[in-house]
Design a protein around this motif. Structure first.
Motif, PDB file in Angstrom:
ATOM      1  N   ALA A 106       0.586  -1.455   0.154  1.00 13.00           N
ATOM      2  CA  ALA A 106      -0.367  -0.146   0.355  1.00 13.00           C
ATOM      3  C   ALA A 106       1.091   1.317  -0.052  1.00 13.00           C
ATOM      4  O   ALA A 106       2.157   1.542   0.444  1.00 13.00           O
ATOM      5  CB  ALA A 106      -0.761   0.034   1.517  1.00 13.00           C
ATOM      6  N   PRO A 107       0.230   2.298  -0.698  1.00  8.78           N
ATOM      7  CA  PRO A 107       0.786   3.693  -0.219  1.00  8.78           C
ATOM      8  C   PRO A 107       1.155   3.953   1.147  1.00  8.78           C
ATOM      9  O   PRO A 107       0.160   3.464   1.751  1.00  8.78           O
ATOM     10  CB  PRO A 107       0.504   4.894  -1.753  1.00  8.78           C
ATOM     11  CG  PRO A 107      -0.513   4.147  -1.766  1.00  8.78           C
ATOM     12  CD  PRO A 107      -0.910   2.516  -1.414  1.00  8.78           C
ATOM     13  N   ALA A 108       2.536   4.521   1.112  1.00  8.97           N
ATOM     14  CA  ALA A 108       3.082   5.029   2.246  1.00  8.97           C
ATOM     15  C   ALA A 108       1.559   6.469   2.941  1.00  8.97           C
ATOM     16  O   ALA A 108       1.382   6.945   1.947  1.00  8.97           O
ATOM     17  CB  ALA A 108       3.871   5.898   2.421  1.00  8.97           C
ATOM     18  N   ASP A 109       1.526   6.365   3.922  1.00 10.79           N
ATOM     19  CA  ASP A 109       0.079   7.198   4.289  1.00 10.79           C
ATOM     20  C   ASP A 109       0.639   7.685   6.076  1.00 10.79           C
ATOM     21  O   ASP A 109       0.292   7.088   6.599  1.00 10.79           O
ATOM     22  CB  ASP A 109      -0.815   6.739   5.344  1.00 10.79           C
ATOM     23  CG  ASP A 109      -2.158   7.479   5.147  1.00 10.79           C
ATOM     24  OD1 ASP A 109      -2.409   8.433   5.745  1.00 10.79           O
ATOM     25  OD2 ASP A 109      -3.461   6.876   5.822  1.00 10.79           O
ATOM     26  N   PRO A 110       1.927   9.333   5.567  1.00 14.80           N
ATOM     27  CA  PRO A 110       1.874   9.640   6.819  1.00 14.80           C
ATOM     28  C   PRO A 110       1.030  10.550   7.711  1.00 14.80           C
ATOM     29  O   PRO A 110       1.543  10.759   9.047  1.00 14.80           O
ATOM     30  CB  PRO A 110       3.288  10.682   6.295  1.00 14.80           C
ATOM     31  CG  PRO A 110       2.487  10.743   4.474  1.00 14.80           C
ATOM     32  CD  PRO A 110       1.978   9.525   4.325  1.00 14.80           C
ATOM     33  N   THR A 111      -0.114  10.601   7.532  1.00 14.57           N
ATOM     34  CA  THR A 111      -1.506  11.073   8.215  1.00 14.57           C
ATOM     35  C   THR A 111      -1.258   9.827   8.621  1.00 14.57           C
ATOM     36  O   THR A 111      -1.231   9.811  10.178  1.00 14.57           O
ATOM     37  CB  THR A 111      -1.592  11.612   7.314  1.00 14.57           C
ATOM     38  OG1 THR A 111      -2.069  12.369   6.622  1.00 14.57           O
ATOM     39  CG2 THR A 111      -3.114  12.388   8.249  1.00 14.57           C
ATOM     40  N   TYR A 112      -1.064   8.598   8.692  1.00 14.12           N
ATOM     41  CA  TYR A 112      -1.790   7.518   9.785  1.00 14.12           C
ATOM     42  C   TYR A 112      -0.307   6.917  10.680  1.00 14.12           C
ATOM     43  O   TYR A 112      -0.376   7.085  12.289  1.00 14.12           O
ATOM     44  CB  TYR A 112      -2.263   6.336   8.102  1.00 14.12           C
ATOM     45  CG  TYR A 112      -2.686   5.435  10.036  1.00 14.12           C
ATOM     46  CD1 TYR A 112      -4.239   5.288  10.009  1.00 14.12           C
ATOM     47  CD2 TYR A 112      -1.224   4.279   9.926  1.00 14.12           C
ATOM     48  CE1 TYR A 112      -3.533   3.778  11.099  1.00 14.12           C
ATOM     49  CE2 TYR A 112      -1.665   3.411  10.595  1.00 14.12           C
ATOM     50  CZ  TYR A 112      -3.524   3.536  11.164  1.00 14.12           C
ATOM     51  OH  TYR A 112      -3.713   2.063  12.341  1.00 14.12           O
ATOM     52  N   ALA A 113       0.289   7.096   9.502  1.00 11.47           N
ATOM     53  CA  ALA A 113       1.588   7.185  10.963  1.00 11.47           C
ATOM     54  C   ALA A 113       2.266   8.083  12.069  1.00 11.47           C
ATOM     55  O   ALA A 113       2.064   7.152  13.064  1.00 11.47           O
ATOM     56  CB  ALA A 113       2.899   6.732   9.535  1.00 11.47           C
ATOM     57  N   LYS A 114       1.585   9.062  11.472  1.00  9.89           N
ATOM     58  CA  LYS A 114       1.901  10.588  12.505  1.00  9.89           C
ATOM     59  C   LYS A 114       0.697  10.095  14.285  1.00  9.89           C
ATOM     60  O   LYS A 114       1.138  10.135  14.604  1.00  9.89           O
ATOM     61  CB  LYS A 114       1.491  11.234  11.647  1.00  9.89           C
ATOM     62  CG  LYS A 114       1.957  12.445  13.251  1.00  9.89           C
ATOM     63  CD  LYS A 114       2.019  14.456  12.609  1.00  9.89           C
ATOM     64  CE  LYS A 114       1.998  15.719  13.252  1.00  9.89           C
ATOM     65  NZ  LYS A 114       1.986  14.893  14.780  1.00  9.89           N
TER      66      LYS A 114
END
Length: 195
Positions: A106-114
């Motif tokens: 899946a594409p990286a989701d920086p908002t979710y990771a944060k």
């Protein structure tokens, strides 16, 4: 002929000195896991390189994809500085492969990771690395092979599978002595390096 082994030993000693530091240092610090095809450091011939013919028999599988040979078994997942250079090089290569994205990821989701990292503040100092491909938990002490997976489950309520679905490939803890990388693809795939 002796210059190469001495250089490798010196490089690994230097890398190990900085490997568990509570910042973005160590042999994986410059790896951009957000890049479509990051590469692991190659192993010099005669220092544990795996030939294509041998790779099928010694490589491990991580959620269906072929991984480099694990340097140590999953039952004892820690590589020590006192281990042979070949084992340490395999650890560097394996850790780089753990966080290397594949076309099917899946594409990286920086908002979710944060949002996940923010919930880990009670465990240590969280950081989102490589545009959300890796979440680091930096701490003074207490990192071990079980901490990344347990912290995610207890503190965030998320599962490794959910993190993977949002493009997070690795959860890493690090303190002054040890770093441990937990794959989100395989809950049993964790690898640590210790001074």
């Amino acid at each position: 002929m002796r210059a190469v082994p001495v250089f490798l030993v010196g490089f690994l000693a230097l890398a190990a000195a900085f490997l568990p530091a509570c910042d973005k240092s160590g042999p994986l610090a410059d790896l951009d896991a957000g890049s479509p095809w990051p590469t692991a450091p190659s192993v010099a011939p005669g220092a544990g390189s795996i030939t294509p013919a041998a790779s099928a028999s010694v490589a491990s599988h991580d959620a269906g994809r072929i991984m480099p040979e694990r340097p140590v078994p999953t039952s004892s997942p820690t590589v020590l500085i006192s281990m042979p250079v070949e084992v340490q090089l395999k650890a560097i290569q394996y850790m780089a492969s753990m966080q290397a994205p594949q076309p099917e990821d899946a594409p990286a989701d920086p908002t979710y990771a944060k949002s996940i990292a923010d919930r880990l503040r009670g465990v240590g100092r969280p950081d989102v690395v490589s545009s959300g491909r890796r979440i680091d938990i930096l701490m003074e002490k207490g990192c071990d092979a079980t901490l990344p997976k347990q912290s995610i489950a207890r503190t965030t309520g998320a599962s490794l599978t959910t993190l993977l679905a949002h493009g997070v490939l690795v959860v890493r803890c690090a303190d002054h002595q040890i770093q441990c990388l937990q794959s989100t693809r395989d809950p049993d795939d964790v690898l640590c390096t210790r001074k």
